[in-house]
Design a protein around this motif. Structure first.
Motif: not given
Length: 218
Positions: A177-187
């Protein structure tokens, strides 16, 4: 059989399902570290025993509600056992979330549809930018790709969601899954080694093991 307690014993589980008929074998699905994933494959001698086992779906065992489904044709383990008896199979289960009280797949449904729609291809970043991509392993075979996509979309927008499938179209229990933001990835990373759909999943930055040189498989 899904949603089993992590301390489940194979011998005890075999004894429990023997009330349905002759059990050929019980196979506990474990992680590469040897930790039980909360899923077991129970192989019976005949279809009558399978039918009886399916009636135990929803019954309490070990303090949990059993998820019992026919696993014939679903997932790699079922194919290994094909021809060795019928299987009473994999659990679907609801997401339990993490010990921090965050619940993947529950409590965020209002934003799920919108996030999932945005996550199907309209990225904010440059095409090919996979800086915030995560790898998710150990996903439950009993949960559909669509449901898994929606649950992870609730954490943030993504422009790529890939779940490899086998020749029969069944997903292999892993996703990129390639998230668009670092915040989403960290979640998403906060759900590493937490329970989802009755099993323990792994969530890591894509390529993390390669960088560290561990070379772990799936």
């Amino acid at each position: 059989v899904g949603n089993l307690a992590f301390e489940t014993d194979a011998a005890a589980l075999k004894t429990y399902f023997s009330q349905c008929g002759q059990v050929v074998k019980v196979d506990l699905l474990k992680t590469q570290k040897g930790k039980f994933r909360g899923i077991a494959f129970v192989s019976f001698e005949d279809n009558t025993a399978v039918d009886a086992a399916l009636l135990l779906n929803g019954q309490e065992y070990g303090g949990r509600e059993l998820k019992v489904n026919n696993a014939v044709g679903d997932g790699p383990r079922a194919r290994e056992d094909r021809g060795k008896g019928k299987l009473a199979g994999k659990g679907k289960g609801k997401s339990k979330g993490s010990e921090k009280g965050k619940d993947l797949g529950q409590g965020q449904h209002k934003q799920t549809s919108e996030a999932a729609a945005k996550g199907k291809g309209k990225g904010k970043g440059k095409l090919g930018n996979r800086e915030f991509e995560v790898f998710v392993g150990g996903l439950p075979y009993g949960r559909s790709e669509e449901d898994i996509r929606k649950d992870f979309a609730a954490l943030g927008e993504f422009d790529r969601f890939n779940m490899p499938a086998d020749d029969e179209g069944q997903h292999k229990g892993l996703a990129f899954i390639n998230y668009l933001t670092k915040e989403a990835m960290e979640k998403a990373l906060e759900f590493h080694e937490t329970e989802y759909g009755g099993v323990e999943i792994r969530v890591q930055r894509a390529g993390e093991d390669k960088v560290k040189g561990k070379g772990k498989g799936v």
